[in-house]
Design a protein around this motif. Sequence first.
Motif, PDB file in Angstrom:
ATOM      1  N   MET A 297       0.804  -1.030  -0.181  1.00  0.00           N
ATOM      2  CA  MET A 297      -0.036  -0.041  -0.016  1.00  0.00           C
ATOM      3  C   MET A 297       0.752   1.215   0.053  1.00  0.00           C
ATOM      4  N   LEU A 298       0.344   2.175  -0.826  1.00  0.00           N
ATOM      5  CA  LEU A 298       1.058   3.573  -0.766  1.00  0.00           C
ATOM      6  C   LEU A 298      -0.139   4.589  -0.236  1.00  0.00           C
ATOM      7  N   ALA A 316      -3.173   4.146  -2.932  1.00  0.00           N
ATOM      8  CA  ALA A 316      -3.129   3.015  -3.966  1.00  0.00           C
ATOM      9  C   ALA A 316      -2.786   1.747  -3.189  1.00  0.00           C
ATOM     10  N   PHE A 317      -3.299   0.493  -3.680  1.00  0.00           N
ATOM     11  CA  PHE A 317      -2.852  -0.515  -2.831  1.00  0.00           C
ATOM     12  C   PHE A 317      -3.252  -1.905  -3.796  1.00  0.00           C
ATOM     13  N   ALA A 318      -2.554  -2.906  -3.510  1.00  0.00           N
ATOM     14  CA  ALA A 318      -2.817  -4.168  -4.159  1.00  0.00           C
ATOM     15  C   ALA A 318      -2.562  -5.185  -3.446  1.00  0.00           C
ATOM     16  N   TYR A 319      -3.309  -6.339  -3.611  1.00  0.00           N
ATOM     17  CA  TYR A 319      -2.924  -7.637  -2.781  1.00  0.00           C
ATOM     18  C   TYR A 319      -3.428  -8.827  -3.475  1.00  0.00           C
ATOM     19  N   GLY A 339      -7.980   2.551  -5.200  1.00  0.00           N
ATOM     20  CA  GLY A 339      -7.123   3.603  -5.072  1.00  0.00           C
ATOM     21  C   GLY A 339      -8.199   4.825  -4.836  1.00  0.00           C
ATOM     22  N   ASN A 340      -7.990   5.794  -4.243  1.00  0.00           N
ATOM     23  CA  ASN A 340      -8.762   6.936  -3.912  1.00  0.00           C
ATOM     24  C   ASN A 340      -8.109   8.097  -4.006  1.00  0.00           C
ATOM     25  N   PHE A 341      -8.684   9.243  -3.791  1.00  0.00           N
ATOM     26  CA  PHE A 341      -8.208  10.886  -3.705  1.00  0.00           C
ATOM     27  C   PHE A 341      -9.145  11.598  -2.685  1.00  0.00           C
ATOM     28  N   MET A 342      -8.670  12.371  -1.910  1.00  0.00           N
ATOM     29  CA  MET A 342      -9.325  12.992  -1.042  1.00  0.00           C
ATOM     30  C   MET A 342      -8.801  14.772  -1.448  1.00  0.00           C
ATOM     31  N   GLY A 351     -13.909  13.631  -2.257  1.00  0.00           N
ATOM     32  CA  GLY A 351     -13.079  12.619  -3.602  1.00  0.00           C
ATOM     33  C   GLY A 351     -13.415  11.408  -3.920  1.00  0.00           C
ATOM     34  N   PRO A 352     -12.991  10.816  -4.919  1.00  0.00           N
ATOM     35  CA  PRO A 352     -13.553   9.666  -5.552  1.00  0.00           C
ATOM     36  C   PRO A 352     -12.898   8.398  -5.231  1.00  0.00           C
TER      37      PRO A 352
END
Length: 511
Positions: A297-298, A316-319, A339-342, A351-352
């Motif tokens: 995760m970042l 952003a993340f991936a597992y 992922g998402n933004f605020m 944010g989406p």
Amino acid sequence: MKYTINRLTVACIILLVIQSNLFAQFSLVGQVRTRTERRNGLGNLAPKDAPAAFFTSQRTRLTFGYKWERVQFQTSIQDIRVWGQDAATINNADGNRLMVHEAWADVTLINRADTTIKFRPIDNLSLKIGRQELVYDDVRLLGNLDWLQQGRRFDAALLKAQHRGWALDLGVGFNQNTDAFGVVGDNYTPGNIPVSALSTKNVTLTIPAGFIPTAGKGGAPVLATPLSTNGQNQQFKSFQMAYLTRKFNQTKFSALLFKDDFQKYRSDSLGSATAGYVYGRRYDVPGTNSRVTYGAMLVGQLGDGSSKLGKVLWQAFAYGQNGKDRDGLSLKKAYHYGGNFMFQKGLLSFGPGYEVLSGNDATTIQSGETSRFDPLYGTPHRHWGYMDYFYVGTGSPAGGLQDAFLKVKYAGTRLTTTFDVHYFALAAPTYNRMPDAPVGALLSNKLGMEYDFLVNYALNKFTSLEFGYSIMKGTNSLEYTKQGTMDEKNKLGTWSYLMINIRPDFLAAKR
């Protein structure tokens, strides 16, 4: 004489606390959290014309802590109940709701700042052992599930290391049912076994140790109490984990490797032709089914609050998962990413975001395989809608989940409000196997829209009020994938609650 001894005891305790404050720090924090809820379609769509449920639950918790240079100690005792569920006179049927939530010690092994420790190859190293919460990142995969009144804890040991900005946690846990004499082997029955169950001829049969009844032959396990999130039907026997993290300027990196092992079982039954049968699982098969979850995760920030455009918080993340699930199915292409933004300016942020949890593609999945990603032991309530339709106690669709969402938040000094909108859809094709459906027909992938509104107000530094109201506008696909029917449930689900959270710090200095 007795009165004098009591006075001396109290005086000694007071002197001990005063003297100990020179070298250590004590803490004593209480909590009374009541939540009054009105449920009409929470977790699953309600039957048509069904009345709403209404009740108040309460958590009462007392947490004692001790901190010294080389050791930290914490124990937390809690009582969880619904108002009115107890009989007027205490009896065994009321059950045991007072329990130890946490009981751990964290011992410092290496501290570079402590010159009395001669061996100091790294900055810090400590061992945390006992019953404890595991809280990592955004509690997506590992969390304390604090929304539930009972919360979640693990019996585990953690070796925690820090060096030059890096932090590494190595953890292990191993579960057993009993330490009784005469018990051989280490087979583990992963759940709270009911005392009895009805046979196929409605005869009550006693359930022996090591046997968990199921809902019919080959059905889901029937437990005395639910286990955890995501409709889990058995607790892990053991786990091993590694968590690595570091912050680079305004970006935090973290990686997780988590392996959980589940006791193997065989199908069996109790009873006779005369009394009828209770079908179930017997956990006496050597070996375990092991599952490995891995990923990273970042989390970062662009800009700051002083700029004209404000700042942007992003994630952003991936597992992925492989190995075998708790029922022995081989995991193939199981994944979770998003992922998402605020965008934040002053007290307002919005944010989406978009997330995917893989599921079984009904057109290609093979017998003995699964592609369903299991979000382990996190806090689903925080991520996939407050109405708990996905990856909570009522399970999740076999076709996985897509979640596209928009979040808005206002955070004032005392008042915080949020409004979230979720669009839920299946992540993989799923067959419609209703009797009137054409052969090979697929479900529409749209599951529904959820709207969550929340208001939190801090009355003072230890008391807060929170009100929430949520709406689920479901579809036949949601009804079918969760409950196996169509056009039998009310497609509009609603839920509201009022929560009062009181957390006094009894030893805090008056200000």
